[in-house]
Design a protein around this motif. Sequence first.
Motif, PDB file in Angstrom:
ATOM      1  N   TYR A 135       1.629   1.398   1.342  1.00 17.51           N
ATOM      2  CA  TYR A 135       0.877   2.176   2.312  1.00 17.51           C
ATOM      3  C   TYR A 135       1.225   3.658   2.330  1.00 17.51           C
ATOM      4  O   TYR A 135       0.327   4.510   2.383  1.00 17.51           O
ATOM      5  N   ALA A 136       2.511   4.010   2.332  1.00 13.71           N
ATOM      6  CA  ALA A 136       2.880   5.426   2.429  1.00 13.71           C
ATOM      7  C   ALA A 136       2.361   6.212   1.230  1.00 13.71           C
ATOM      8  O   ALA A 136       1.839   7.324   1.374  1.00 13.71           O
ATOM      9  N   GLN A 138      -2.885   5.334  11.314  1.00 16.65           N
ATOM     10  CA  GLN A 138      -1.852   6.250  10.826  1.00 16.65           C
ATOM     11  C   GLN A 138      -0.451   5.685  11.028  1.00 16.65           C
ATOM     12  O   GLN A 138       0.439   5.883  10.197  1.00 16.65           O
ATOM     13  N   ARG A 139      -0.249   4.982  12.135  1.00 19.64           N
ATOM     14  CA  ARG A 139       1.086   4.447  12.453  1.00 19.64           C
ATOM     15  C   ARG A 139       1.517   3.403  11.435  1.00 19.64           C
ATOM     16  O   ARG A 139       2.713   3.279  11.133  1.00 19.64           O
ATOM     17  N   ILE A 140       0.559   2.653  10.887  1.00 16.39           N
ATOM     18  CA  ILE A 140       0.917   1.610   9.921  1.00 16.39           C
ATOM     19  C   ILE A 140       1.643   2.210   8.715  1.00 16.39           C
ATOM     20  O   ILE A 140       2.656   1.672   8.257  1.00 16.39           O
ATOM     21  N   ALA A 141       1.160   3.311   8.192  1.00 13.87           N
ATOM     22  CA  ALA A 141       1.797   3.928   7.022  1.00 13.87           C
ATOM     23  C   ALA A 141       3.194   4.449   7.359  1.00 13.87           C
ATOM     24  O   ALA A 141       4.082   4.461   6.498  1.00 13.87           O
ATOM     25  N   ARG A 142       3.393   4.876   8.616  1.00 12.87           N
ATOM     26  CA  ARG A 142       4.710   5.370   9.023  1.00 12.87           C
ATOM     27  C   ARG A 142       5.699   4.229   9.242  1.00 12.87           C
ATOM     28  O   ARG A 142       6.879   4.350   8.898  1.00 12.87           O
ATOM     29  N   GLN A 155       5.018  -1.206   2.347  1.00 14.46           N
ATOM     30  CA  GLN A 155       4.207  -2.419   2.436  1.00 14.46           C
ATOM     31  C   GLN A 155       3.033  -2.403   1.448  1.00 14.46           C
ATOM     32  O   GLN A 155       2.340  -1.408   1.301  1.00 14.46           O
ATOM     33  N   TYR A 156       2.827  -3.532   0.770  1.00 10.83           N
ATOM     34  CA  TYR A 156       1.598  -3.792   0.022  1.00 10.83           C
ATOM     35  C   TYR A 156       0.771  -4.767   0.845  1.00 10.83           C
ATOM     36  O   TYR A 156       1.320  -5.674   1.477  1.00 10.83           O
ATOM     37  N   SER A 157      -0.518  -4.613   0.826  1.00 11.55           N
ATOM     38  CA  SER A 157      -1.360  -5.508   1.614  1.00 11.55           C
ATOM     39  C   SER A 157      -1.339  -6.920   1.047  1.00 11.55           C
ATOM     40  O   SER A 157      -1.051  -7.135  -0.130  1.00 11.55           O
ATOM     41  N   SER A 158      -1.666  -7.889   1.904  1.00  8.11           N
ATOM     42  CA  SER A 158      -1.762  -9.270   1.436  1.00  8.11           C
ATOM     43  C   SER A 158      -2.844  -9.407   0.368  1.00  8.11           C
ATOM     44  O   SER A 158      -2.739 -10.242  -0.532  1.00  8.11           O
ATOM     45  N   THR A 159      -3.884  -8.573   0.451  1.00  4.51           N
ATOM     46  CA  THR A 159      -4.945  -8.603  -0.562  1.00  4.51           C
ATOM     47  C   THR A 159      -4.405  -8.136  -1.907  1.00  4.51           C
ATOM     48  O   THR A 159      -4.739  -8.707  -2.956  1.00  4.51           O
ATOM     49  N   ALA A 160      -3.551  -7.103  -1.892  1.00  5.12           N
ATOM     50  CA  ALA A 160      -2.922  -6.636  -3.135  1.00  5.12           C
ATOM     51  C   ALA A 160      -2.072  -7.741  -3.746  1.00  5.12           C
ATOM     52  O   ALA A 160      -2.081  -7.961  -4.971  1.00  5.12           O
ATOM     53  N   GLN A 161      -1.334  -8.446  -2.906  1.00  2.00           N
ATOM     54  CA  GLN A 161      -0.491  -9.537  -3.401  1.00  2.00           C
ATOM     55  C   GLN A 161      -1.337 -10.660  -3.992  1.00  2.00           C
ATOM     56  O   GLN A 161      -1.010 -11.206  -5.055  1.00  2.00           O
ATOM     57  N   ASP A 162      -2.422 -10.999  -3.313  1.00  2.00           N
ATOM     58  CA  ASP A 162      -3.280 -12.076  -3.809  1.00  2.00           C
ATOM     59  C   ASP A 162      -3.837 -11.737  -5.188  1.00  2.00           C
ATOM     60  O   ASP A 162      -3.846 -12.588  -6.088  1.00  2.00           O
ATOM     61  N   LEU A 163      -4.298 -10.502  -5.361  1.00  2.00           N
ATOM     62  CA  LEU A 163      -4.850 -10.117  -6.664  1.00  2.00           C
ATOM     63  C   LEU A 163      -3.778 -10.164  -7.741  1.00  2.00           C
ATOM     64  O   LEU A 163      -4.025 -10.631  -8.862  1.00  2.00           O
ATOM     65  N   ALA A 164      -2.580  -9.680  -7.420  1.00  2.00           N
ATOM     66  CA  ALA A 164      -1.508  -9.665  -8.406  1.00  2.00           C
ATOM     67  C   ALA A 164      -1.075 -11.070  -8.805  1.00  2.00           C
ATOM     68  O   ALA A 164      -0.611 -11.298  -9.929  1.00  2.00           O
TER      69      ALA A 164
END
Length: 310
Positions: free
Chosen positions: A196-197, A236-240, A245-254
């Motif tokens: 995210y960052a 914005q707070r999520i990135a801070r 963090q990688y999204s669950s969608t990123a993990q699923d694709l990988a």
Amino acid sequence: MKVAVMGAGAVGCYYGGMLARAGHTVMLIGRPAHVEAVRRDGLLLDTQSFSMHVPAQASTKANGLEGARLVLCCVKSNDTESAARDMARHLDPDASVLSLQNGVDNAERLQALLGRQVVPAVVYVATEMAGPGHVRHHGRGELVIGPAAASEELVRLFVEAGIPTEISDNVAGELWAKLILNCAYNALSAITQLPYARLVQSDGVEDVMRDVVKECLAVAQRLGVRVAGDTWEAVQRIARTMPKQYSSTAQDLARGKRSEIDHLNGYVLRQGEALGIATPVNRVLHTLVRALETKSLEPQSTPVNTLSEE
């Protein structure tokens, strides 16, 4: 109290593990390798403040639900209907069912198939499965649940187990607030394979996220949903707060797995089409992730970070 977790992945194992640590009898229903590890060694609950093995039961079969007074449904949104069919035969009449899933309509879908009330929950936790029988917690962990006859008892149960929990009289707005966060981050993290960052530092990404948020809010408003909180500040707070963090969608694709994108950006797209509201940015993100899902079925040589965003 006996608690059963239907879909014992990272989210289910974290909350199940916390309840087991508090002295409850916990049954984890999951995949064979995970079940074997838990049966052999217990569940390794590895958090920011402690690490310990907690005793837990485990099964690959839905009959493990029998006798449970609380059932946490933690399966992927794509599996909600099949999970409901498996659960229906084994739920006790007085069991409370809680949906700890991404998306905004899983509790409704479960309720329609089970013929009983299902309490929706909004989950804010960073956790991962570090290996079979090993759940690693990276931060947060609070729950927001909808009002129901059992809600106050559930709040006491979770709080006593160290899980901050509150009841919201606007749980639909809370679910949409979480959905919008997922729509803003999940597809972009998956497409770029960036945490995210780093993602938000890329030129133009925040502009795309703003467009996603605007489209989601337009759909929610037309549906009569009062989205909770300051949406853009929350994005914005999520990135801070979850920079690596990688999204669950990123993990699923990988991992070559089908993602939940149909229940995230795809859900907003379908609702927009039904309401006559254009959602072009959500359409593009949904289309690209679906296209990449085909490619993700091929073996990946370089795994991504395995943090789970839920």
